[in-house]
Enzyme design. Structure first.
Site, PDB file in Angstrom:
ATOM      1  N   ARG A   6       0.521   9.243  14.346  1.00  0.00           N
ATOM      2  CA  ARG A   6       1.437   8.522  13.509  1.00  0.00           C
ATOM      3  C   ARG A   6       2.410   7.477  14.480  1.00  0.00           C
ATOM      4  O   ARG A   6       2.172   7.665  15.354  1.00  0.00           O
ATOM      5  CB  ARG A   6       2.619   9.749  12.784  1.00  0.00           C
ATOM      6  CG  ARG A   6       2.004  10.662  11.802  1.00  0.00           C
ATOM      7  CD  ARG A   6       2.288  10.063  10.537  1.00  0.00           C
ATOM      8  NE  ARG A   6       3.325   9.327  10.107  1.00  0.00           N
ATOM      9  CZ  ARG A   6       4.736   9.741   9.894  1.00  0.00           C
ATOM     10  NH1 ARG A   6       4.568  11.026   9.766  1.00  0.00           N
ATOM     11  NH2 ARG A   6       5.890   9.088   9.765  1.00  0.00           N
ATOM     12  N   LYS A  17       0.864  -1.238   0.138  1.00  0.00           N
ATOM     13  CA  LYS A  17       0.066   0.120   0.039  1.00  0.00           C
ATOM     14  C   LYS A  17       1.029   1.361  -0.105  1.00  0.00           C
ATOM     15  O   LYS A  17       0.489   2.231  -0.368  1.00  0.00           O
ATOM     16  CB  LYS A  17      -1.025  -0.012   1.149  1.00  0.00           C
ATOM     17  CG  LYS A  17      -0.424   0.144   2.345  1.00  0.00           C
ATOM     18  CD  LYS A  17      -1.371   0.193   3.622  1.00  0.00           C
ATOM     19  CE  LYS A  17      -0.604   0.354   5.146  1.00  0.00           C
ATOM     20  NZ  LYS A  17       0.023   1.522   5.321  1.00  0.00           N
ATOM     21  N   ASP A  18       2.184   1.359   0.412  1.00  0.00           N
ATOM     22  CA  ASP A  18       3.089   2.327   0.469  1.00  0.00           C
ATOM     23  C   ASP A  18       3.677   2.583  -0.662  1.00  0.00           C
ATOM     24  O   ASP A  18       4.422   3.473  -0.812  1.00  0.00           O
ATOM     25  CB  ASP A  18       4.207   2.183   1.707  1.00  0.00           C
ATOM     26  CG  ASP A  18       3.354   2.039   2.871  1.00  0.00           C
ATOM     27  OD1 ASP A  18       2.281   2.819   3.153  1.00  0.00           O
ATOM     28  OD2 ASP A  18       3.905   1.318   3.780  1.00  0.00           O
ATOM     29  N   CYS A  52      -1.428   7.284  -3.091  1.00  0.00           N
ATOM     30  CA  CYS A  52      -1.861   6.242  -2.051  1.00  0.00           C
ATOM     31  C   CYS A  52      -2.471   7.380  -0.790  1.00  0.00           C
ATOM     32  O   CYS A  52      -2.845   6.775  -0.016  1.00  0.00           O
ATOM     33  CB  CYS A  52      -0.680   5.504  -1.623  1.00  0.00           C
ATOM     34  SG  CYS A  52       0.745   6.241  -1.023  1.00  0.00           S
ATOM     35  N   ARG A  93       0.707   3.537  18.652  1.00  0.00           N
ATOM     36  CA  ARG A  93      -0.872   3.790  18.365  1.00  0.00           C
ATOM     37  C   ARG A  93      -2.034   3.201  19.058  1.00  0.00           C
ATOM     38  O   ARG A  93      -2.737   3.995  19.685  1.00  0.00           O
ATOM     39  CB  ARG A  93      -1.306   3.508  16.753  1.00  0.00           C
ATOM     40  CG  ARG A  93      -0.321   4.559  15.738  1.00  0.00           C
ATOM     41  CD  ARG A  93      -0.654   4.077  14.280  1.00  0.00           C
ATOM     42  NE  ARG A  93       0.101   4.587  13.213  1.00  0.00           N
ATOM     43  CZ  ARG A  93      -0.157   4.955  12.062  1.00  0.00           C
ATOM     44  NH1 ARG A  93      -1.546   4.760  11.850  1.00  0.00           N
ATOM     45  NH2 ARG A  93       0.646   5.296  11.347  1.00  0.00           N
ATOM     46  N   ARG A 139      -7.580   8.944   3.783  1.00  0.00           N
ATOM     47  CA  ARG A 139      -8.629   8.023   3.407  1.00  0.00           C
ATOM     48  C   ARG A 139      -9.468   7.627   4.594  1.00  0.00           C
ATOM     49  O   ARG A 139     -10.693   7.623   4.326  1.00  0.00           O
ATOM     50  CB  ARG A 139      -8.111   6.653   2.500  1.00  0.00           C
ATOM     51  CG  ARG A 139      -9.236   5.710   2.141  1.00  0.00           C
ATOM     52  CD  ARG A 139      -8.471   4.462   1.810  1.00  0.00           C
ATOM     53  NE  ARG A 139      -7.538   3.841   2.606  1.00  0.00           N
ATOM     54  CZ  ARG A 139      -7.960   2.991   3.719  1.00  0.00           C
ATOM     55  NH1 ARG A 139      -9.453   2.716   4.116  1.00  0.00           N
ATOM     56  NH2 ARG A 139      -7.211   2.701   4.592  1.00  0.00           N
ATOM     57  N   ARG A 140      -8.877   7.175   5.593  1.00  0.00           N
ATOM     58  CA  ARG A 140      -9.827   6.566   6.715  1.00  0.00           C
ATOM     59  C   ARG A 140     -10.542   7.738   7.438  1.00  0.00           C
ATOM     60  O   ARG A 140     -11.545   7.645   7.874  1.00  0.00           O
ATOM     61  CB  ARG A 140      -8.637   6.055   7.644  1.00  0.00           C
ATOM     62  CG  ARG A 140      -8.250   4.652   7.381  1.00  0.00           C
ATOM     63  CD  ARG A 140      -7.020   4.169   7.993  1.00  0.00           C
ATOM     64  NE  ARG A 140      -6.642   2.978   7.921  1.00  0.00           N
ATOM     65  CZ  ARG A 140      -5.349   2.227   8.169  1.00  0.00           C
ATOM     66  NH1 ARG A 140      -4.739   2.958   8.895  1.00  0.00           N
ATOM     67  NH2 ARG A 140      -5.169   0.994   7.606  1.00  0.00           N
TER      68      ARG A 140
END
Length: 314
Positions: free
Chosen positions: A143, A80-81, A237, A149, A125-126
């Protein structure tokens, strides 16, 4: 044969890289490996939000430079990165079996989030998608690695929940921290999420043949469709584009969604094709999204987050 392997230094990146090394060793026990970990620009700066770097490939560009300089033979990425357009001379040599790509909530279920809940994510996106489903929620930018997190749920921030990728939790042995799986039909995941991408030099034909031995054809078809869709949209992305792939026998279905930054507008498109037409599937879905107004939403998103960059940071 010695293979020098590039990777990020995070616990998740090291776990993923060791998984790939183990898969190669299972097929080719004679190969030896040397890890060459590197901290990317996004690893060194844990404060800025991803879109504030104003560059493509914040987690991958320096590793691609390692490859081009001949300092490593392959790099293991969270797919995804990895930008959809690779540097000249580099190829996506293999995609091993994909883990569950769904996003999850940790700390609370979606339905149990109280009015005005504080929810942590570093993803545009989220953020857009959660505000589309729950406009009352307050999104807090976060981050860092998975462990820190999760710690913010019970820390001084008092977050009610954080959104993470289930694949990362599973790979770190933290799958039990999942409180709620987000339905990908309503909350589509990032392009390539849950998949690993092994990047190598195009000229290294012997190595590419070795890497093909650990490729999963179904996973490759899924990510080829998703990445082709994203590339055709001209979206990086970081922007609010989500995808959901599903198999119906030997046919692949791709559903994709473009969401405005504030969550008020969204368009969804879907199509199904035979597995061998994965890239054509991605192109077709991208065209449908454009016809439904997805391109206009993305243009507004570009303007939106670049205006955020000009806002003084506290």
């Amino acid at each position: 044969m010695l293979l020098r392997v590039g990777t990020r230094r995070s616990p998740l990146a090291m776990t993923q890289t060791n998984f790939v090394i183990g898969a190669i060793r299972e097929k080719f026990p004679e190969i030896e490996f040397e890890l060459r970990p590197l901290a990317s620009v996004a690893d060194r700066d844990r404060v800025s939000e991803f879109h504030q770097f104003k560059m493509i490939g914040v987690f991958t560009s320096e590793h691609e430079e390692q490859l081009l300089r001949g300092e490593v033979d392959l790099v293991v990425h969270s797919l995804k990165d990895l930008p959809t357009l690779l540097r000249d001379g580099l190829v996506l040599a293999a995609v091993p079996r994909r883990e569950d790509p769904r996003d999850v909530l940790c700390g609370s279920t979606l339905d149990a989030l109280p009015q005005g809940a504080k929810l942590g994510t570093g993803s545009l996106r989220r953020r857009a998608q959660i505000q589309s489903l729950r406009p009352d929620v307050s999104v807090v930018p976060i981050r860092g690695n998975v462990g820190p997190r999760l710690a913010r749920i019970e820390g001084e921030d008092g977050l009610d929940a954080v959104i993470l990728a289930h694949a990362g939790l599973e790979r770190l042995g933290l799958g039990e921290r999942t409180s709620d799986f987000l339905d990908p039909r309503r909350f589509p995941y990032a392009v390539g999420q849950g998949a690993l991408g092994i990047e190598a030099r195009a000229e290294d034909t012997k190595l590419r043949e070795i890497l093909r031995a650990i490729e999963c054809p179904a996973s490759r078809a899924e990510v080829d469709a998703e990445r082709e869709m994203l590339h055709a949209l001209g979206a990086g992305c970081s922007l609010p584009v989500g995808a959901f792939c599903e198999w119906h026998g030997d046919r692949l279905s791709l559903q994709a969604q473009v969401t405005s930054l504030d969550g008020t507008d969204r368009v969804v498109a879907a199509q199904e094709e035979p597995a061998g037409r994965a890239k054509e599937l991605g192109l077709a879905v991208a065209e449908k999204l454009k016809q439904l107004g997805g391109a206009k939403i993305l243009e507004a998103s570009y303007r939106g987050f670049f205006s955020e960059l000009k806002t003084p940071q506290s």
